[in-house]
Design an enzyme around this catalytic site. Structure first.
Site, short mmCIF file in Angstrom:
data_model
loop_
_atom_site.label_atom_id
_atom_site.label_comp_id
_atom_site.label_asym_id
_atom_site.label_seq_id
_atom_site.Cartn_x
_atom_site.Cartn_y
_atom_site.Cartn_z
N ARG A 104 89.25 32.92 48.77
CA ARG A 104 90.33 33.92 47.95
C ARG A 104 91.33 34.21 49.06
NH1 ARG A 104 89.01 38.82 43.96
NH2 ARG A 104 87.69 37.06 43.27
N THR A 108 97.51 36.50 47.86
CA THR A 108 97.68 36.26 46.39
C THR A 108 96.49 36.52 45.29
OG1 THR A 108 97.03 33.86 46.52
CG2 THR A 108 99.19 34.33 47.05
N ASP A 200 76.53 41.13 45.50
CA ASP A 200 77.24 39.94 45.88
C ASP A 200 75.97 38.77 46.01
OD1 ASP A 200 77.91 37.88 47.93
OD2 ASP A 200 79.81 38.86 47.79
N ASP A 203 75.75 37.06 49.68
CA ASP A 203 75.03 38.22 50.62
C ASP A 203 73.69 38.31 50.52
OD1 ASP A 203 77.46 38.45 52.02
OD2 ASP A 203 77.91 40.24 51.02
#
Length: 209
Positions: A104, A108, A200, A203
């Site tokens: 990502r 933006t 997550d 993770d």
């Protein structure tokens, strides 16, 4: 519009509870994700066509059923999608595996493609795109677009859990792609995490923070 299939099999739901639990350690989390992926693969392949064949048992000749030559491709979205691949390969060992890497952009917030490696015949394969979490839907939508641009025609999206917001993005941008999940959760929080979710996935799979 994309159809959403929620797998309510008791074993899937039971194992998903332990996957969600914050006290589940990395080793157990990884094993559970692998097991749920196998169970989900059983469900997602339910519509595979069969053909009649003739075989010899130790007793007699008989007519039996075999999968009718369907070519399958597994496309995990890096990195968390890797945690589900081996579980699916246990049931579909002949499937070829491709990879799509996205990150990502911090400014933006849009997904940026950094790695794509695919089987050479993806246009002939039924592709299962794999990502444990369908949160905003941005990464999954970008991965599906990348695959279509390279000739993919038959696509399914397989996730452990999804947020309604992510489901809507896929339905809007890829109405031809059905979504297969173990659960659709409540909403996304301000940080883009699925609630109640499981944290997550990357993770928790790999012990990182």
């Amino acid at each position: 519009m994309s159809r959403v299939y929620v797998f309510d099999h008791p074993l899937i739901q039971h194992k998903l509870t332990f996957i969600r639990d914050k006290h589940t350690g990395t080793k157990e989390f990884r094993e559970l994700v692998d097991e749920v992926a196998t169970l989900m693969a059983y469900e997602i392949t339910r519509d595979m066509p069969l053909q009649d064949v003739t075989i010899e048992t130790p007793v007699a000749q008989c007519r039996a059923k075999m999968i009718a030559g369907k070519k399958v491709g597994l496309i995990p979205i890096l990195r968390a999608g890797l945690g589900m691949v081996d579980g699916i390969l246990k049931l579909i060992p002949a499937a070829k595996v491709g990879h799509v890497g996205l990150y990502r952009d911090p400014e933006t917030l849009k997904p940026v493609e950094y790695y794509v490696k695919l089987p050479s015949d993806i246009e002939e394969r039924d592709l299962i795109v794999i990502d444990p979490m369908l949160a905003t839907g941005g990464s999954a939508a970008a991965a599906l677009t990348a695959l279509k641009q390279r000739g993919a025609k038959n696509l399914k999206l397989m996730c452990l859990i999804a947020a309604p917001e992510g489901v809507k993005v896929i339905q809007d941008e890829h109405p031809d792609v059905d979504i297969f999940v173990a659960a659709v959760d409540d909403y996304l929080n301000d940080h883009g995490y699925i609630v109640p979710g499981l944290g997550d996935a990357g993770d928790r799979l790999y012990g990182t923070k």
